[in-house]
Design a protein around this motif. Structure first.
Motif, PDB file in Angstrom:
ATOM      1  N   ASP A  62       0.962  -1.171   0.001  1.00 30.39           N
ATOM      2  CA  ASP A  62      -0.015   0.069   0.078  1.00 30.39           C
ATOM      3  C   ASP A  62       0.841   1.319   0.091  1.00 30.39           C
ATOM      4  N   ARG A  63       2.067   1.188  -0.520  1.00 36.88           N
ATOM      5  CA  ARG A  63       2.975   2.475  -0.665  1.00 36.88           C
ATOM      6  C   ARG A  63       3.318   3.270   0.510  1.00 36.88           C
ATOM      7  N   ARG A  64       3.589   2.269   1.604  1.00 40.23           N
ATOM      8  CA  ARG A  64       4.219   2.692   2.783  1.00 40.23           C
ATOM      9  C   ARG A  64       5.646   2.047   3.104  1.00 40.23           C
ATOM     10  N   TRP A  65       6.537   2.903   3.613  1.00 38.61           N
ATOM     11  CA  TRP A  65       7.780   2.395   3.738  1.00 38.61           C
ATOM     12  C   TRP A  65       8.067   2.470   5.566  1.00 38.61           C
ATOM     13  N   TYR A  66       8.974   1.510   6.042  1.00 40.32           N
ATOM     14  CA  TYR A  66       9.407   1.618   7.394  1.00 40.32           C
ATOM     15  C   TYR A  66      10.985   1.749   7.285  1.00 40.32           C
ATOM     16  N   PRO A  67      11.710   2.551   7.295  1.00 36.99           N
ATOM     17  CA  PRO A  67      13.069   2.359   7.297  1.00 36.99           C
ATOM     18  C   PRO A  67      13.762   2.215   8.932  1.00 36.99           C
ATOM     19  N   ILE A  68      14.690   1.579   9.011  1.00 35.34           N
ATOM     20  CA  ILE A  68      15.502   1.586  10.398  1.00 35.34           C
ATOM     21  C   ILE A  68      16.636   1.545   9.979  1.00 35.34           C
ATOM     22  N   GLU A  69      17.609   2.420  10.856  1.00 37.85           N
ATOM     23  CA  GLU A  69      19.184   2.462  10.790  1.00 37.85           C
ATOM     24  C   GLU A  69      19.960   1.705  11.730  1.00 37.85           C
ATOM     25  N   ILE A  70      20.676   1.068  11.391  1.00 40.87           N
ATOM     26  CA  ILE A  70      21.644   0.354  12.494  1.00 40.87           C
ATOM     27  C   ILE A  70      22.910   0.604  12.368  1.00 40.87           C
ATOM     28  N   GLU A  71      23.737   0.854  13.336  1.00 39.05           N
ATOM     29  CA  GLU A  71      25.196   1.377  13.329  1.00 39.05           C
ATOM     30  C   GLU A  71      25.956   0.214  13.499  1.00 39.05           C
ATOM     31  N   ALA A  72      26.734  -0.179  12.559  1.00 32.05           N
ATOM     32  CA  ALA A  72      27.607  -1.363  12.516  1.00 32.05           C
ATOM     33  C   ALA A  72      28.814  -0.934  13.246  1.00 32.05           C
ATOM     34  N   PRO A  73      29.228  -2.263  13.925  1.00 35.35           N
ATOM     35  CA  PRO A  73      30.768  -1.919  14.618  1.00 35.35           C
ATOM     36  C   PRO A  73      31.750  -1.512  13.685  1.00 35.35           C
ATOM     37  N   ALA A  74      31.446  -2.168  12.383  1.00 36.17           N
ATOM     38  CA  ALA A  74      32.671  -1.801  11.382  1.00 36.17           C
ATOM     39  C   ALA A  74      32.098  -1.847  10.177  1.00 36.17           C
ATOM     40  N   ARG A  75      32.591  -1.188   9.005  1.00 37.65           N
ATOM     41  CA  ARG A  75      32.089  -1.000   7.942  1.00 37.65           C
ATOM     42  C   ARG A  75      32.023  -2.467   7.241  1.00 37.65           C
ATOM     43  N   SER A  76      33.098  -3.399   7.584  1.00 38.20           N
ATOM     44  CA  SER A  76      33.119  -4.842   7.061  1.00 38.20           C
ATOM     45  C   SER A  76      31.902  -5.552   7.198  1.00 38.20           C
ATOM     46  N   HIS A  77      30.955  -5.279   8.238  1.00 41.58           N
ATOM     47  CA  HIS A  77      29.839  -5.986   8.665  1.00 41.58           C
ATOM     48  C   HIS A  77      28.741  -5.691   7.519  1.00 41.58           C
ATOM     49  N   PHE A  78      28.812  -4.688   6.435  1.00 43.16           N
ATOM     50  CA  PHE A  78      27.696  -4.401   5.632  1.00 43.16           C
ATOM     51  C   PHE A  78      27.704  -5.487   4.698  1.00 43.16           C
ATOM     52  N   THR A  79      28.992  -6.120   4.191  1.00 43.84           N
ATOM     53  CA  THR A  79      28.699  -7.283   3.197  1.00 43.84           C
ATOM     54  C   THR A  79      28.275  -8.519   3.703  1.00 43.84           C
ATOM     55  N   GLU A  80      28.543  -8.572   5.151  1.00 47.93           N
ATOM     56  CA  GLU A  80      28.197  -9.990   5.878  1.00 47.93           C
ATOM     57  C   GLU A  80      26.697 -10.026   5.987  1.00 47.93           C
ATOM     58  N   TRP A  81      26.199  -8.748   6.267  1.00 52.05           N
ATOM     59  CA  TRP A  81      24.695  -8.296   6.406  1.00 52.05           C
ATOM     60  C   TRP A  81      24.032  -8.748   5.529  1.00 52.05           C
ATOM     61  N   ASP A  82      24.407  -8.039   4.284  1.00 47.06           N
ATOM     62  CA  ASP A  82      23.656  -8.022   3.119  1.00 47.06           C
ATOM     63  C   ASP A  82      23.569  -9.653   2.544  1.00 47.06           C
ATOM     64  N   THR A  83      24.855 -10.381   2.814  1.00 45.80           N
ATOM     65  CA  THR A  83      24.545 -11.680   2.438  1.00 45.80           C
ATOM     66  C   THR A  83      23.531 -12.436   2.994  1.00 45.80           C
ATOM     67  N   GLN A  84      23.645 -12.233   4.725  1.00 43.03           N
ATOM     68  CA  GLN A  84      22.690 -12.870   5.506  1.00 43.03           C
ATOM     69  C   GLN A  84      21.420 -12.623   5.018  1.00 43.03           C
ATOM     70  N   LEU A  85      21.083 -11.283   4.823  1.00 44.29           N
ATOM     71  CA  LEU A  85      19.579 -10.660   4.504  1.00 44.29           C
ATOM     72  C   LEU A  85      19.246 -11.377   3.243  1.00 44.29           C
ATOM     73  N   ASP A  86      20.021 -11.173   2.180  1.00 42.00           N
ATOM     74  CA  ASP A  86      19.563 -11.991   0.810  1.00 42.00           C
ATOM     75  C   ASP A  86      19.331 -13.612   1.034  1.00 42.00           C
ATOM     76  N   ALA A  87      19.974 -13.989   1.928  1.00 41.12           N
ATOM     77  CA  ALA A  87      19.700 -15.654   2.135  1.00 41.12           C
ATOM     78  C   ALA A  87      18.341 -16.019   2.512  1.00 41.12           C
ATOM     79  N   VAL A  88      17.800 -14.882   3.662  1.00 40.13           N
ATOM     80  CA  VAL A  88      16.373 -14.983   4.077  1.00 40.13           C
ATOM     81  C   VAL A  88      15.667 -14.548   3.220  1.00 40.13           C
TER      82      VAL A  88
END
Length: 170
Positions: free
Chosen positions: A134-160
């Protein structure tokens, strides 16, 4: 010459500024002033009502514990979880759950139109946005311990998303 400190305008009234302006939307505000001090009687009455209506701990434990392990034991799929001191996101077989401080929301897979991720160009913020049909969006920002976590999180989220979101789309 007389000068006044502060604003001379009166505060605005109406539903746009005070939800209690419309009867029934919220409970009426008390007419207390700061000099009156806190009211003790309603708190005591509320505490007594809560004690009387609360079920015994044995009943609560028996009712809640059997259903949770069965749900978790049935599904052995991927799970994505990321959190910082304020925000948390969990994506698993039940859907996507977002929480920020004491507020939270949950989306089942059939309620989700898209899930978008974004990383900050500078800094360590990872943004996940859940879009609904219905054209609504819900953003959330998470502060990572290091920028290297971004690729790990993208991979895990893509798998889910591949495991659960695609099943519902077909």
């Amino acid at each position: 010459m007389e000068q006044r400190i502060g604003s001379s305008s009166q505060p605005l009234e109406g539903a746009g500024f005070d939800p209690a302006f419309i009867p029934g939307l919220t409970s009426p505000a008390s007419a207390r002033t700061e000099d009156d001090g806190p009211e003790k009687e309603p708190e005591v009455a509320a505490a007594q009502d809560a004690e009387e209506s609360a079920p015994e701990p044995e009943e609560t434990a028996e009712a809640a514990s059997p259903s949770e392990p069965e749900e978790e034991a049935d599904v052995d799929g991927p799970v994505f979880e990321a959190s910082d001191r304020r925000a948390r996101i969990v994506a698993d077989h039940r859907g996507v759950r977002l929480s920020l401080d004491d507020q939270g929301c949950e989306f089942r897979w059939d309620e989700i139109g898209a899930v978008e991720t974004e990383t900050a160009r500078f800094g360590k913020r990872y943004t996940v946005t859940v879009h609904t049909p219905d054209r609504r969006w819900y953003p959330i920002e998470i502060e990572a311990p290091a920028r290297s976590h971004f690729t790990e999180w993208d991979t895990q989220l893509d798998a889910v998303l591949d495991a659960y979101f695609e099943e519902d789309a077909e």
